[in-house]
Design a protein around this motif. Sequence first.
Motif, PDB file in Angstrom:
ATOM      1  N   CYS A  79      46.973  46.150 -33.167  1.00  0.00           N
ATOM      2  CA  CYS A  79      46.518  47.519 -33.412  1.00  0.00           C
ATOM      3  C   CYS A  79      46.578  47.854 -34.900  1.00  0.00           C
ATOM      4  O   CYS A  79      45.650  48.480 -35.441  1.00  0.00           O
ATOM      5  N   GLU A  94      41.154  55.116 -33.732  1.00  0.00           N
ATOM      6  CA  GLU A  94      42.234  55.479 -32.813  1.00  0.00           C
ATOM      7  C   GLU A  94      41.729  55.617 -31.383  1.00  0.00           C
ATOM      8  O   GLU A  94      42.395  55.183 -30.441  1.00  0.00           O
ATOM      9  N   GLN A  95      40.553  56.209 -31.220  1.00  0.00           N
ATOM     10  CA  GLN A  95      39.984  56.330 -29.873  1.00  0.00           C
ATOM     11  C   GLN A  95      39.700  54.963 -29.282  1.00  0.00           C
ATOM     12  O   GLN A  95      39.932  54.730 -28.096  1.00  0.00           O
ATOM     13  N   SER A 145      42.453  52.957 -27.490  1.00  0.00           N
ATOM     14  CA  SER A 145      43.007  53.526 -26.259  1.00  0.00           C
ATOM     15  C   SER A 145      42.990  52.548 -25.089  1.00  0.00           C
ATOM     16  O   SER A 145      43.772  52.688 -24.158  1.00  0.00           O
ATOM     17  N   ASP A 146      42.095  51.563 -25.146  1.00  0.00           N
ATOM     18  CA  ASP A 146      42.061  50.559 -24.078  1.00  0.00           C
ATOM     19  C   ASP A 146      41.407  49.277 -24.596  1.00  0.00           C
ATOM     20  O   ASP A 146      40.775  49.267 -25.655  1.00  0.00           O
ATOM     21  N   HIS A 195      37.373  49.120 -25.238  1.00  0.00           N
ATOM     22  CA  HIS A 195      36.981  49.818 -26.464  1.00  0.00           C
ATOM     23  C   HIS A 195      37.512  49.104 -27.705  1.00  0.00           C
ATOM     24  O   HIS A 195      36.830  49.032 -28.727  1.00  0.00           O
TER      25      HIS A 195
END
Length: 127
Positions: free
Chosen positions: A31, A49-50, A53-54, A57
């Motif tokens: 990350c 950042e969005q 989330s998983d 993505h």
Amino acid sequence: MSEKTDWNLLRALARRVLNDGEPLVLTENVCALLRRTGGQVALGETAVEQALSDVPHATSLLREISRRIADGSHRLTPALVNMYRLRDAGDIEGACRLMEEVLAVEVVPLYRDIASGELAKLEELKR
């Protein structure tokens, strides 16, 4: 852009995940790498950042970062070679045009800095 890039680490991760099919594991280090390199290729902090989330993505984020690095490199490298050739042949205007064309489309700050620096040197030669 004066910060050090992590593009070799990013390329290795992309090769493993995107080419070899290794699953992307969103560890703290992965990350952090995606955050740093996302910023280095002009992706917004919110979008990065969005995307983190998983895994699907984040995989798309990895693909986009890799694409921007590769596309920019494939655009800048031949432009520089041709720019030097034109400059050495005395065609400063033509050399300037090549760097201006790169700047018209390039989004990666490092590549923009390189093209801008070369353009500035060429502008000095015109004086």
